[in-house]
Design a protein around this motif. Structure first.
Motif, PDB file in Angstrom:
ATOM      1  N   SER A 576      47.860 -40.621   8.240  1.00 43.67           N
ATOM      2  CA  SER A 576      47.002 -41.152   8.938  1.00 43.67           C
ATOM      3  C   SER A 576      46.771 -40.322  10.201  1.00 43.67           C
ATOM      4  N   SER A 577      47.300 -39.264  10.636  1.00 44.99           N
ATOM      5  CA  SER A 577      47.050 -38.420  11.896  1.00 44.99           C
ATOM      6  C   SER A 577      46.116 -37.792  11.967  1.00 44.99           C
ATOM      7  N   ALA A 578      45.382 -37.674  13.120  1.00 41.79           N
ATOM      8  CA  ALA A 578      44.131 -36.959  13.366  1.00 41.79           C
ATOM      9  C   ALA A 578      44.110 -36.593  14.648  1.00 41.79           C
ATOM     10  N   SER A 579      43.819 -35.486  15.079  1.00 44.29           N
ATOM     11  CA  SER A 579      43.832 -35.157  16.712  1.00 44.29           C
ATOM     12  C   SER A 579      43.023 -34.095  16.811  1.00 44.29           C
ATOM     13  N   ALA A 580      42.533 -33.678  17.993  1.00 45.63           N
ATOM     14  CA  ALA A 580      42.262 -32.529  18.595  1.00 45.63           C
ATOM     15  C   ALA A 580      43.183 -31.104  18.379  1.00 45.63           C
ATOM     16  N   PHE A 581      44.398 -31.506  18.154  1.00 42.87           N
ATOM     17  CA  PHE A 581      45.264 -30.200  17.960  1.00 42.87           C
ATOM     18  C   PHE A 581      45.844 -30.401  16.652  1.00 42.87           C
ATOM     19  N   LEU A 582      45.340 -31.117  15.889  1.00 41.69           N
ATOM     20  CA  LEU A 582      45.421 -30.911  14.084  1.00 41.69           C
ATOM     21  C   LEU A 582      44.143 -30.306  13.521  1.00 41.69           C
ATOM     22  N   GLY A 583      44.432 -29.085  12.720  1.00 48.01           N
ATOM     23  CA  GLY A 583      43.294 -28.504  12.109  1.00 48.01           C
ATOM     24  C   GLY A 583      43.509 -27.895  10.885  1.00 48.01           C
ATOM     25  N   SER A 584      42.645 -27.508  10.114  1.00 48.75           N
ATOM     26  CA  SER A 584      42.826 -26.809   9.077  1.00 48.75           C
ATOM     27  C   SER A 584      42.193 -25.276   8.944  1.00 48.75           C
ATOM     28  N   LEU A 585      42.611 -24.504   8.011  1.00 49.38           N
ATOM     29  CA  LEU A 585      41.970 -23.239   7.651  1.00 49.38           C
ATOM     30  C   LEU A 585      41.653 -23.321   6.302  1.00 49.38           C
ATOM     31  N   VAL A 586      40.139 -23.149   5.886  1.00 48.46           N
ATOM     32  CA  VAL A 586      39.832 -22.834   4.586  1.00 48.46           C
ATOM     33  C   VAL A 586      40.370 -21.867   3.846  1.00 48.46           C
ATOM     34  N   SER A 587      40.861 -22.203   2.765  1.00 52.76           N
ATOM     35  CA  SER A 587      41.321 -20.841   1.967  1.00 52.76           C
ATOM     36  C   SER A 587      41.034 -21.281   0.455  1.00 52.76           C
ATOM     37  N   ARG A 588      41.687 -20.344  -0.401  1.00 52.41           N
ATOM     38  CA  ARG A 588      41.313 -20.556  -1.833  1.00 52.41           C
ATOM     39  C   ARG A 588      42.352 -19.572  -2.575  1.00 52.41           C
TER      40      ARG A 588
END
Length: 588
Positions: A576-588
């Protein structure tokens, strides 16, 4: 005449000057000839050593003794050269690393359909490449590039009138160039000239990604479990390894080898059994045996492969799994059920985003956003991150690549607790192409030049670590035993479950900002952390863990300082964690 059975057997203690009688067929004029051990080894182009085996030709494996944090390397002559540890590793290099795999990584434009529709120039990503792509040869130490003997091995100078095919390499004008069109016979290799301004990250032209080419891995230990990927992998008597001076046979000494597909294809069947395609490249259609790892040498651990590995052929045509079958794509990126795909020339790739981290969402939300782009898209998964980790440690012979004397510097890891997660510039290193580089300025304020606020990239991936934690899919930590569950199939990337996941090893459940001192030897290809290091020794990156279901983030955020790095491992967050310092890199 003395019988052979009565002769003394010195086969276990041969010296280079020991000789054998030999007869050359058809030559009766000089019947008395001999061949020495050293002469035979020279003829075979192998080293002479007790229990010598063909560990590998033309590779430079990384060796790390985690009991004393000492670095070694095996050469194909089996000579052991000691390298300095993290504190002085910048001065410890004695040879160039083997960058043939890394030299196959390049910045590309990847269309949402899966079609790769352009290469970015190898030296300046503000331009598109033409018929040739310049291959960066940089070794280490903050991206200072020179020529590299491994990349240049067996290459010829470009010759006018010669017809070159896709992936052919030549030397020209002081550099190494690779043909990136089906054939070229006229134009001399040259940098790109067409500006790519305005096409990056557009719906029409796709996202800037970095191709990671398929490679194979071999791991050995000197503790009696020299590893090869077949049942009964305790081959201690079959494949002897040297123990560096001052170490015992029980030291947990890992020896890593990585090999491009081109070299792997040339191996004999016996040698191939010691190697495994890196899990990041297991794909739908592979046999169960191809996706089975005998981590403990006896018990088969079967992983479900990813259905989204991409195949590219010599014409640049891409084949992508759409959930039920591989689809073909025309040069315009249009899907079709048939096409000009040449499977015999195809090579597997995975793609990781070059830039563009987006933040403030849960791991599941990041995955949903990526999948909304097109079939086959996801976020960075553990297998792909693990592949990049292995390549960095092979390249730098060190885990401390944050140190600018060793590698590419710290990046933006000491900014602030809020704005820094989003304000680091993207795209400012485009002019560095595919190179490993640590910028000397952040271009914003009076702190320009400060190493812990500098922009950084590795092989075209901007802000490879630090700035923002990256959600890492395909990994769940669950129960009180610290079981690390790994999935390769993106259809199984679900939080808080063991369904579709395979237990690859265990870690302590009480890691709390603990610097890593080693890895769990029972996890095979996967790097599962153990405590015991510091900010400048052993792994040098931190690890967190807890009990209950936890999901994984990697890299580090802009205020984590020295704890950041490509090996930073945080399995302490709930789904459930979500924060300005948690992100994602789109990849495939």
């Amino acid at each position: 005449m003395t019988k052979i059975s009565q002769l003394s057997d010195v086969g276990t203690s041969l010296a280079p000057e020991d000789a054998f009688v030999i007869q050359t067929p058809g030559d009766i004029s000089t019947p008395n000839k001999k061949v020495t051990v050293s002469g035979l080894s020279t003829f075979l182009n192998v080293g002479s050593a007790a229990f010598y085996t063909d560990i590998m030709v033309d590779t430079t494996p990384f060796i790390w003794n985690q009991t004393n944090d000492t670095y070694y390397e095996y050469r194909n002559t089996l000579n052991v050269t000691q390298l300095a540890g993290p504190a002085t590793a910048g001065a410890g290099y004695t040879t160039q690393p083997d960058l043939r795999i890394q030299s196959g990584m390049r910045r590309v434009g990847l269309h949402p359909s899966g079609f790769v529709n352009y290469y970015l120039d190898g030296e300046d990503s503000n331009f598109l490449a033409g018929e040739w792509l310049k291959i960066y040869e940089g070794e280490n130490k903050a991206g200072n590039g020179t020529t590299n003997n491994y990349i240049r091995k067996d290459l010829s100078a470009w010759a006018s009138g010669t017809v070159y095919s896709f992936r052919d390499r030549v030397t020209h004008a002081g550099g190494v160039w690779e043909c990136i069109v089906p054939t070229v016979s006229g134009a001399a290799p040259a940098s790109g000239t067409v500006s790519s301004s305005g096409i990056i990250d557009t719906a029409a032209s796709g996202n800037v990604m970095v191709e990671v080419p398929e490679f194979f891995v071999r791991i050995d230990w000197t503790d009696g479990l020299s590893w090869k990927n077949i049942a009964g992998a305790d081959v201690n008597g079959e494949y002897k390894l040297l123990s560096p001076s001052g170490t015992s046979a029980l030291d947990p000494l890992r020896v890593y080898y990585v090999l491009r597909k081109q070299e792997y294809d040339l191996l004999g069947s016996g040698e191939k059994t010691k190697w495994i395609r890196h899990p990041a490249f297991w794909a739908s259609g592979d046999t169960t045996d191809a996706c089975t790892v005998y981590i403990d040498g006896t018990t088969p651990t079967v992983f479900e492969p990813s259905p989204y590995t991409t195949l590219r052929d010599a014409s640049g045509v891409t084949r992508v799994w759409d959930g039920s079958a591989f689809g073909y794509y025309t040069s315009s990126g249009t899907a079709t059920t048939s096409g000009d795909f040449n499977e015999s020339s195809a090579i597997r790739y995975r793609y990781i985003a070059a830039s563009g981290v987006y933040t403030s969402h849960t791991r599941a939300t990041g995955l949903s956003r990526a999948r909304a782009i097109a079939s086959g898209w996801a976020n960075g998964d553990y297998a792909l991150w693990n592949a990049c980790q292995l390549l960095t440690v092979m390249e730098y012979r060190n885990f401390f690549i944050q140190d600018p004397t060793v590698g590419i510097g710290r990046g933006r890891d000491n900014w602030n607790a809020l704005g820094g997660y989003r304000d680091y510039p993207l795209g400012i290193l485009n002019d560095k192409g595919n190179r490993t580089f640590n910028n000397t300025t952040d271009g914003r304020n009076s702190t320009a030049g400060s190493d812990d606020r500098a922009a950084m990239q590795w092989r075209g991936i901007e802000h490879y670590y630090a700035g923002t934690w990256r959600w890492c899919h395909g990994f769940n930590l669950g129960d009180t035993n610290g079981n690390c569950r790994i999935a390769l199939n993106q259809n199984s990337f679900t939080d808080n479950t063991g369904t579709g996941y395979t237990i690859a090893g265990q870690i302590a459940t009480n890691l709390s900002s603990s610097y890593q001192g080693g890895f769990n030897d029972q996890s095979g290809l996967f790097f599962l952390p153990q405590a015991g290091g510091t900010a400048s020794s052993y792994i040098t990156d931190a690890a967190w863990s807890s009990t209950g279901w936890r999901v994984l983030i990697v890299g580090g955020s802009s205020n984590n300082g020295a704890r950041c790095g490509p090996w930073s491992f945080d399995a302490n967050d709930a789904s459930s964690s979500a924060s300005a310092f948690l992100g994602s890199l789109v990849s495939r």
